[in-house]
Scaffold this motif. Structure first.
Motif, PDB file in Angstrom:
ATOM      1  N   THR A  79       2.056   3.476  -6.330  1.00  9.65           N
ATOM      2  CA  THR A  79       3.060   2.467  -6.654  1.00  9.65           C
ATOM      3  C   THR A  79       2.382   1.190  -7.140  1.00  9.65           C
ATOM      4  OG1 THR A  79       3.095   1.582  -4.417  1.00  9.65           O
ATOM      5  CG2 THR A  79       4.631   3.369  -4.898  1.00  9.65           C
ATOM      6  N   ASP A  80       3.170   0.313  -7.753  1.00  8.28           N
ATOM      7  CA  ASP A  80       2.636  -0.966  -8.223  1.00  8.28           C
ATOM      8  C   ASP A  80       2.113  -1.810  -7.061  1.00  8.28           C
ATOM      9  OD1 ASP A  80       3.239  -0.310 -10.806  1.00  8.28           O
ATOM     10  OD2 ASP A  80       5.116  -1.444 -10.881  1.00  8.28           O
ATOM     11  N   CYS A  81       2.763  -1.702  -5.902  1.00  2.00           N
ATOM     12  CA  CYS A  81       2.333  -2.480  -4.726  1.00  2.00           C
ATOM     13  C   CYS A  81       0.936  -2.063  -4.270  1.00  2.00           C
ATOM     14  CB  CYS A  81       3.311  -2.289  -3.580  1.00  2.00           C
ATOM     15  SG  CYS A  81       4.926  -2.939  -3.913  1.00  2.00           S
ATOM     16  N   VAL A  82       0.704  -0.756  -4.213  1.00  2.93           N
ATOM     17  CA  VAL A  82      -0.612  -0.246  -3.801  1.00  2.93           C
ATOM     18  C   VAL A  82      -1.658  -0.658  -4.826  1.00  2.93           C
ATOM     19  CG1 VAL A  82      -1.943   1.848  -3.362  1.00  2.93           C
ATOM     20  CG2 VAL A  82       0.363   1.654  -2.479  1.00  2.93           C
ATOM     21  N   MET A  83      -1.284  -0.592  -6.103  1.00  2.49           N
ATOM     22  CA  MET A  83      -2.195  -0.995  -7.176  1.00  2.49           C
ATOM     23  C   MET A  83      -2.562  -2.470  -7.025  1.00  2.49           C
ATOM     24  SD  MET A  83      -3.497   0.952  -9.278  1.00  2.49           S
ATOM     25  CE  MET A  83      -4.231   0.986 -10.857  1.00  2.49           C
ATOM     26  N   THR A 111      10.638  -2.197  -8.045  1.00  3.14           N
ATOM     27  CA  THR A 111      11.643  -3.166  -8.472  1.00  3.14           C
ATOM     28  C   THR A 111      11.869  -4.257  -7.436  1.00  3.14           C
ATOM     29  OG1 THR A 111      13.343  -1.724  -7.556  1.00  3.14           O
ATOM     30  CG2 THR A 111      12.875  -1.506  -9.910  1.00  3.14           C
ATOM     31  N   HIS A 112      11.328  -4.080  -6.233  1.00  2.33           N
ATOM     32  CA  HIS A 112      11.585  -5.042  -5.150  1.00  2.33           C
ATOM     33  C   HIS A 112      10.671  -6.253  -5.248  1.00  2.33           C
ATOM     34  CE1 HIS A 112       7.919  -3.702  -3.183  1.00  2.33           C
ATOM     35  NE2 HIS A 112       8.279  -2.491  -3.543  1.00  2.33           N
ATOM     36  N   LYS A 113      11.003  -7.284  -4.462  1.00  2.00           N
ATOM     37  CA  LYS A 113      10.158  -8.476  -4.420  1.00  2.00           C
ATOM     38  C   LYS A 113       9.121  -8.298  -3.325  1.00  2.00           C
ATOM     39  CE  LYS A 113      13.307 -11.767  -6.350  1.00  2.00           C
ATOM     40  NZ  LYS A 113      14.576 -12.415  -6.136  1.00  2.00           N
ATOM     41  N   GLN A 123      10.106   2.523   2.232  1.00  5.01           N
ATOM     42  CA  GLN A 123      11.392   2.421   1.546  1.00  5.01           C
ATOM     43  C   GLN A 123      11.563   3.560   0.537  1.00  5.01           C
ATOM     44  OE1 GLN A 123      11.672  -1.037  -0.903  1.00  5.01           O
ATOM     45  NE2 GLN A 123      13.737  -0.565  -1.611  1.00  5.01           N
ATOM     46  N   ARG A 124      10.530   3.846  -0.223  1.00  2.51           N
ATOM     47  CA  ARG A 124      10.595   4.893  -1.244  1.00  2.51           C
ATOM     48  C   ARG A 124      10.781   6.265  -0.600  1.00  2.51           C
ATOM     49  NH1 ARG A 124       9.312   4.861  -6.777  1.00  2.51           N
ATOM     50  NH2 ARG A 124       8.775   2.678  -6.586  1.00  2.51           N
ATOM     51  N   VAL A 125      10.083   6.511   0.506  1.00  2.00           N
ATOM     52  CA  VAL A 125      10.175   7.807   1.191  1.00  2.00           C
ATOM     53  C   VAL A 125      11.542   7.976   1.847  1.00  2.00           C
ATOM     54  CG1 VAL A 125       9.295   8.977   3.242  1.00  2.00           C
ATOM     55  CG2 VAL A 125       7.729   8.198   1.525  1.00  2.00           C
ATOM     56  N   THR A 126      12.130   6.871   2.317  1.00  4.90           N
ATOM     57  CA  THR A 126      13.452   6.946   2.929  1.00  4.90           C
ATOM     58  C   THR A 126      14.509   7.286   1.881  1.00  4.90           C
ATOM     59  OG1 THR A 126      12.717   5.196   4.425  1.00  4.90           O
ATOM     60  CG2 THR A 126      15.038   5.740   4.474  1.00  4.90           C
TER      61      THR A 126
END
Length: 174
Positions: A79-83, A111-113, A123-126
């Motif tokens: 994901t962008d967050c991990v990146m 897409t989240h902040k 969130q993605r896994v849920t």
């Protein structure tokens, strides 16, 4: 002032014979008997920052080791967050950044902040139960275990192992 303060309501004693209502979260029908039918080859594996770092320490090729663990085609997703988390780690972790930018890895836009990667993965896994979560982080593992039907991939004894995977999918049992 005393007269402006709200008066406290006297507490009512609960009736022990009254029926207690409890709200239980509803789970999708694909998780009947804790069996996730959305999982199947090719496996989409959400990779965490520390999973990449520990793979480098254990000298494991990520894609090849995943395939050895699951006996099927695997698509590591980042994901962008991990990146962003890997980029923030700086010069010391440039090997991890190079691995994360590998074309075999699929990039998932966020897409989240905020860029707290653990919240993003949970969130993605849920929302979508089609992912396997690859992490070494204890807190993240604990949070993912509470979500039914989501397998966890981790590193032990210089190889990848999988936890909570249905027997039918051929993941090895240790």
């Amino acid at each position: 002032k005393e007269q402006d303060r709200a008066k406290s309501q006297p507490k009512k004693k609960e009736d022990p014979s009254a029926i207690k209502e409890q709200e239980v979260p509803k789970y999708p029908s694909c998780l009947f008997f804790q069996y996730n039918t959305q999982l199947g080859p090719p496996y989409y594996i959400l990779v965490d920052t520390n999973f990449i770092n520990f793979s480098i320490k254990a000298k494991l090729d990520i894609v090849q080791s995943m395939m050895d663990c699951l006996y099927a085609k695997c698509v590591p997703c980042i994901t962008d967050c991990v990146m962003g988390e890997i980029e923030k780690l700086g010069q010391k972790f440039r090997v991890a950044l190079r691995i994360a930018k590998d074309p075999r890895f699929e990039r998932l836009p966020c897409t989240h902040k905020g860029i707290y990667a653990d919240d993003c993965l949970v969130q993605r896994v849920t929302q979508h139960k089609c992912y396997i979560v690859a992490t070494v982080d204890r807190d993240l593992k604990r949070r993912v275990r509470k979500i039914p039907g989501v397998p966890i991939m981790y590193i032990s004894n210089h190889r990848y192992n999988i936890e909570r995977m249905p027997d039918d999918y051929g993941a090895p049992r240790l």
